[in-house]
Design a protein around this motif. Structure first.
Motif, PDB file in Angstrom:
ATOM      1  N   LEU A  74       0.830  -1.200   0.000  1.00  0.00           N
ATOM      2  CA  LEU A  74       0.000   0.000   0.000  1.00  0.00           C
ATOM      3  C   LEU A  74       0.870   1.258   0.000  1.00  0.00           C
ATOM      4  N   ALA A  75       1.956   1.243   0.796  1.00  0.00           N
ATOM      5  CA  ALA A  75       2.845   2.405   0.859  1.00  0.00           C
ATOM      6  C   ALA A  75       3.493   2.676  -0.498  1.00  0.00           C
ATOM      7  N   GLN A  76       3.929   1.625  -1.179  1.00  0.00           N
ATOM      8  CA  GLN A  76       4.530   1.783  -2.493  1.00  0.00           C
ATOM      9  C   GLN A  76       3.511   2.347  -3.482  1.00  0.00           C
ATOM     10  N   PHE A  77       2.286   1.832  -3.424  1.00  0.00           N
ATOM     11  CA  PHE A  77       1.243   2.286  -4.341  1.00  0.00           C
ATOM     12  C   PHE A  77       0.889   3.746  -4.094  1.00  0.00           C
ATOM     13  N   ALA A  78       0.726   4.136  -2.819  1.00  0.00           N
ATOM     14  CA  ALA A  78       0.297   5.491  -2.468  1.00  0.00           C
ATOM     15  C   ALA A  78       1.344   6.542  -2.808  1.00  0.00           C
ATOM     16  N   THR A  79       2.624   6.151  -2.872  1.00  0.00           N
ATOM     17  CA  THR A  79       3.690   7.102  -3.208  1.00  0.00           C
ATOM     18  C   THR A  79       4.004   7.115  -4.699  1.00  0.00           C
ATOM     19  N   THR A  80       3.308   6.302  -5.467  1.00  0.00           N
ATOM     20  CA  THR A  80       3.475   6.297  -6.920  1.00  0.00           C
ATOM     21  C   THR A  80       2.682   7.452  -7.528  1.00  0.00           C
ATOM     22  N   GLU A  81       3.213   8.075  -8.556  1.00  0.00           N
ATOM     23  CA  GLU A  81       2.500   9.155  -9.233  1.00  0.00           C
ATOM     24  C   GLU A  81       1.125   8.668  -9.697  1.00  0.00           C
ATOM     25  N   GLN A  82       0.136   9.561  -9.610  1.00  0.00           N
ATOM     26  CA  GLN A  82      -1.233   9.169  -9.934  1.00  0.00           C
ATOM     27  C   GLN A  82      -1.360   8.597 -11.343  1.00  0.00           C
ATOM     28  N   ASP A  83      -0.631   9.166 -12.305  1.00  0.00           N
ATOM     29  CA  ASP A  83      -0.730   8.694 -13.680  1.00  0.00           C
ATOM     30  C   ASP A  83      -0.224   7.260 -13.824  1.00  0.00           C
ATOM     31  N   ALA A  84       0.750   6.883 -12.969  1.00  0.00           N
ATOM     32  CA  ALA A  84       1.344   5.552 -13.072  1.00  0.00           C
ATOM     33  C   ALA A  84       0.565   4.500 -12.290  1.00  0.00           C
ATOM     34  N   ARG A  85      -0.379   4.926 -11.463  1.00  0.00           N
ATOM     35  CA  ARG A  85      -1.123   3.968 -10.644  1.00  0.00           C
ATOM     36  C   ARG A  85      -2.018   3.059 -11.473  1.00  0.00           C
ATOM     37  N   ALA A  86      -2.402   3.529 -12.646  1.00  0.00           N
ATOM     38  CA  ALA A  86      -3.296   2.730 -13.481  1.00  0.00           C
ATOM     39  C   ALA A  86      -2.647   1.409 -13.892  1.00  0.00           C
ATOM     40  N   GLU A  87      -1.317   1.376 -13.873  1.00  0.00           N
ATOM     41  CA  GLU A  87      -0.598   0.163 -14.265  1.00  0.00           C
ATOM     42  C   GLU A  87      -0.471  -0.823 -13.112  1.00  0.00           C
ATOM     43  N   THR A  88      -0.906  -0.394 -11.906  1.00  0.00           N
ATOM     44  CA  THR A  88      -0.791  -1.247 -10.720  1.00  0.00           C
ATOM     45  C   THR A  88      -2.171  -1.535 -10.152  1.00  0.00           C
ATOM     46  N   THR A  89      -2.373  -2.760  -9.703  1.00  0.00           N
ATOM     47  CA  THR A  89      -3.648  -3.145  -9.098  1.00  0.00           C
ATOM     48  C   THR A  89      -3.422  -3.541  -7.649  1.00  0.00           C
ATOM     49  N   LEU A  90      -4.151  -2.937  -6.756  1.00  0.00           N
ATOM     50  CA  LEU A  90      -4.043  -3.287  -5.339  1.00  0.00           C
ATOM     51  C   LEU A  90      -4.746  -4.612  -5.075  1.00  0.00           C
ATOM     52  N   GLY A  91      -4.179  -5.384  -4.158  1.00  0.00           N
ATOM     53  CA  GLY A  91      -4.756  -6.670  -3.812  1.00  0.00           C
ATOM     54  C   GLY A  91      -6.090  -6.524  -3.102  1.00  0.00           C
ATOM     55  N   ALA A  92      -6.903  -7.561  -3.167  1.00  0.00           N
ATOM     56  CA  ALA A  92      -8.222  -7.547  -2.533  1.00  0.00           C
ATOM     57  C   ALA A  92      -8.111  -7.367  -1.030  1.00  0.00           C
ATOM     58  N   GLU A  93      -7.029  -7.865  -0.414  1.00  0.00           N
ATOM     59  CA  GLU A  93      -6.857  -7.732   1.033  1.00  0.00           C
ATOM     60  C   GLU A  93      -6.814  -6.261   1.444  1.00  0.00           C
ATOM     61  N   ILE A  94      -6.265  -5.408   0.565  1.00  0.00           N
ATOM     62  CA  ILE A  94      -6.185  -3.971   0.857  1.00  0.00           C
ATOM     63  C   ILE A  94      -7.501  -3.286   0.505  1.00  0.00           C
ATOM     64  N   LEU A  95      -7.992  -3.521  -0.706  1.00  0.00           N
ATOM     65  CA  LEU A  95      -9.196  -2.827  -1.161  1.00  0.00           C
ATOM     66  C   LEU A  95     -10.418  -3.173  -0.319  1.00  0.00           C
ATOM     67  N   GLU A  96     -10.481  -4.386   0.178  1.00  0.00           N
ATOM     68  CA  GLU A  96     -11.640  -4.812   0.967  1.00  0.00           C
ATOM     69  C   GLU A  96     -11.446  -4.603   2.472  1.00  0.00           C
ATOM     70  N   CYS A  97     -10.296  -4.065   2.854  1.00  0.00           N
ATOM     71  CA  CYS A  97     -10.049  -3.784   4.280  1.00  0.00           C
ATOM     72  C   CYS A  97     -10.984  -2.669   4.751  1.00  0.00           C
ATOM     73  N   GLU A  98     -11.448  -2.746   5.973  1.00  0.00           N
ATOM     74  CA  GLU A  98     -12.363  -1.734   6.517  1.00  0.00           C
ATOM     75  C   GLU A  98     -11.626  -0.622   7.256  1.00  0.00           C
ATOM     76  N   GLY A  99     -10.317  -0.558   7.094  1.00  0.00           N
ATOM     77  CA  GLY A  99      -9.530   0.433   7.816  1.00  0.00           C
ATOM     78  C   GLY A  99      -9.418   1.783   7.144  1.00  0.00           C
ATOM     79  N   TYR A 100     -10.191   2.010   6.091  1.00  0.00           N
ATOM     80  CA  TYR A 100     -10.178   3.326   5.443  1.00  0.00           C
ATOM     81  C   TYR A 100     -11.593   3.705   5.022  1.00  0.00           C
ATOM     82  N   GLY A 101     -11.829   5.010   4.933  1.00  0.00           N
ATOM     83  CA  GLY A 101     -13.144   5.498   4.567  1.00  0.00           C
ATOM     84  C   GLY A 101     -13.368   5.427   3.072  1.00  0.00           C
ATOM     85  N   GLN A 102     -14.571   5.026   2.667  1.00  0.00           N
ATOM     86  CA  GLN A 102     -14.897   4.913   1.248  1.00  0.00           C
ATOM     87  C   GLN A 102     -16.404   5.070   1.089  1.00  0.00           C
ATOM     88  N   GLY A 103     -16.788   5.857   0.103  1.00  0.00           N
ATOM     89  CA  GLY A 103     -18.207   6.073  -0.153  1.00  0.00           C
ATOM     90  C   GLY A 103     -18.676   7.424   0.358  1.00  0.00           C
TER      91      GLY A 103
END
Length: 441
Positions: A74-103
């Motif tokens: 997650l740290a590597q992804f968050a420090t990547t330039e926004q334009d380059a993030r499209a080439e990276t996919t975060l794992g389901a363990e991160i995206l489905e974690c309830e430790g961040y606000g969404q919606g």
């Protein structure tokens, strides 16, 4: 929040609402902008980072922590330039974690008004130990002398082997977004923190605009408090209380029978009628200038301010805490009329009312004294406690009304005409020709 504090105000493009709402619904965007990610960045790379949590869950990242094995990803992804993030996919363990606000629902403060709230969390990687005490201990152990008594040649080795303890220091700042009025309120006065929040909001699609308190007079803050003082009432009462303060302690001074006047002379050194049953009082912290060319003198006690202002013919107040009051007439149970004063708001008026480096107008020393009492009275009457969403939404509503009241009061005191623009306005950005001329000058 909900009490005295310092608020930075920046502009907000109303048309950026849909882009902001779209970001709130995007799990990838919100995971990267979250405090969960910011904490991982600070721990992984030992650098400062800023993330967000929903208004209703200030420590959401701790309530649902991300497993250590996923924090580096997650740290590597968050420090990547926004334009380059499209080439990276975060794992389901991160995206489905309830430790961040969404919606949208986790950040919306009102069912129909475009009001939003969040916590901006600043994570600083800094030394949390007391290096001086560590050096002192090593000096005692190795050389049997206090550190200050060591020769330079002895201090060198001690300094070199003295290592502190570094850790992430967390500070949380409430942020309120009002897309109806086009303003963002940030409870902070640190330029670095405010700038980081502005950058984060822009990345979430909320277009931030620089603004400033703007009035068409030079040194207008000093002009406001100076004119208020010139028109003050109760001068004899203020002077009498100042004279008493030179001979008696606060406890020894006999209080006035008139409770209304006693409250005025005990807490202020100026009280001016603005019309419409609205009054403006000035109290400390204040700055008094005895002569036009003399440096200002800082004062807190109202009696000290009164004494200084009577010392010379040129003495004037150039800064102070201004409180707007409403004077109310009521009828007692016995049928008799009585008056009392209800404090509407308080703000420090001085030459630091703007932060031009980050394009923010400031509410320093700001308070709405009646806020908590009004809420508590409502709870007592209705037997219902507001939701966290309602607490935040009501505070935002009161902030908006307070700013309007301050803008109007300053306009009246400065006697501006209706067609003169004044108040919190967009900062004027000089054109290219003006910039060139400034550089040449």
């Amino acid at each position: 929040m909900f009490g005295r504090g310092n608020w930075a105000i920046v502009g907000l493009a109303k048309e950026s609402l849909e882009a902001f709402k779209g970001s709130l619904e995007d799990r990838t965007v919100m995971a990267a902008a979250s405090q969960m990610a910011a904490a991982a960045i600070t721990r992984q790379f030992s650098v400062d980072a800023l993330g967000i949590n929903p208004f209703g869950a200030p420590r959401l990242d701790e309530a649902h922590p991300l497993e250590l094995k996923h924090q580096e990803e997650l740290a590597q992804f968050a420090t990547t330039e926004q334009d380059a993030r499209a080439e990276t996919t975060l794992g389901a363990e991160i995206l489905e974690c309830e430790g961040y606000g969404q919606g949208v629902e986790q950040f919306r403060l009102h069912p129909t008004m475009p009001w939003y709230g969040l916590w901006a969390v600043s994570n600083e990687w800094k030394d949390v130990s007391d290096l001086a005490s560590i050096k002192e201990q090593r000096s005692y152990e190795l050389l049997d002398r206090p550190y200050k008594f060591l020769q330079a040649t002895d201090k060198g080795p001690i300094d070199k082997e003295t290592l502190g303890v570094t850790a992430a220091v967390r500070k949380q700042v409430p942020v309120l977004l009002d897309f109806h009025e086009g303003r963002v309120y940030i409870e902070n006065s640190n330029k670095k923190v405010i700038y980081s929040i502005i950058v984060q909001l822009n990345q979430l699609g909320a277009e931030i605009l620089p603004v400033a308190w703007t009035y068409p007079l030079a040194n207008w803050t000093a002009e406001v408090v100076g004119r208020l003082y010139e028109a003050t009432q109760y001068q004899a009462e203020f002077q009498k209380r100042a004279d008493e303060a030179t001979r008696f302690t606060t406890k020894e001074i006999e209080k006035l029978e008139d409770r209304e006047v006693e409250a005025i002379v005990a807490n202020y050194f100026s009280m001016t009628d603005l019309g419409g049953d609205v009054w403006a009082g000035i109290s400390g912290p204040a700055q008094i200038r005895l002569h036009d060319a003399s440096p200002p003198i800082g004062v807190r006690a109202p009696t000290t301010a009164t004494t200084l202002l009577k010392m010379t013919n040129d003495a004037t107040v150039i800064a102070g805490a201004v409180t707007l009051q409403e004077r109310i007439t009521a009828t007692s149970k016995k049928g008799g009329e009585f008056t009392f004063r209800k404090e509407m708001l308080r703000i420090d008026v001085n030459d630091r009312i703007n932060l031009p480096d980050v394009g923010a107008a400031m509410l320093r020393g700001f308070d709405i004294p009646r806020f908590r009492k009004d809420i508590q009275r409502e709870i007592k009457q209705t037997k219902q406690v507001p939701t966290i969403e309602q607490f935040w939404g009501t505070w935002l509503h009161e902030l908006t009304n307070a700013v309007r009241a301050i803008e109007a009061a300053f306009r009246d005191v400065l006697e501006l005409s209706g067609n003169q623009q004044a108040g919190i306005l967009p900062m004027r950005v000089p054109g290219k020709e003006e910039v060139v001329e400034d550089v040449k000058a």
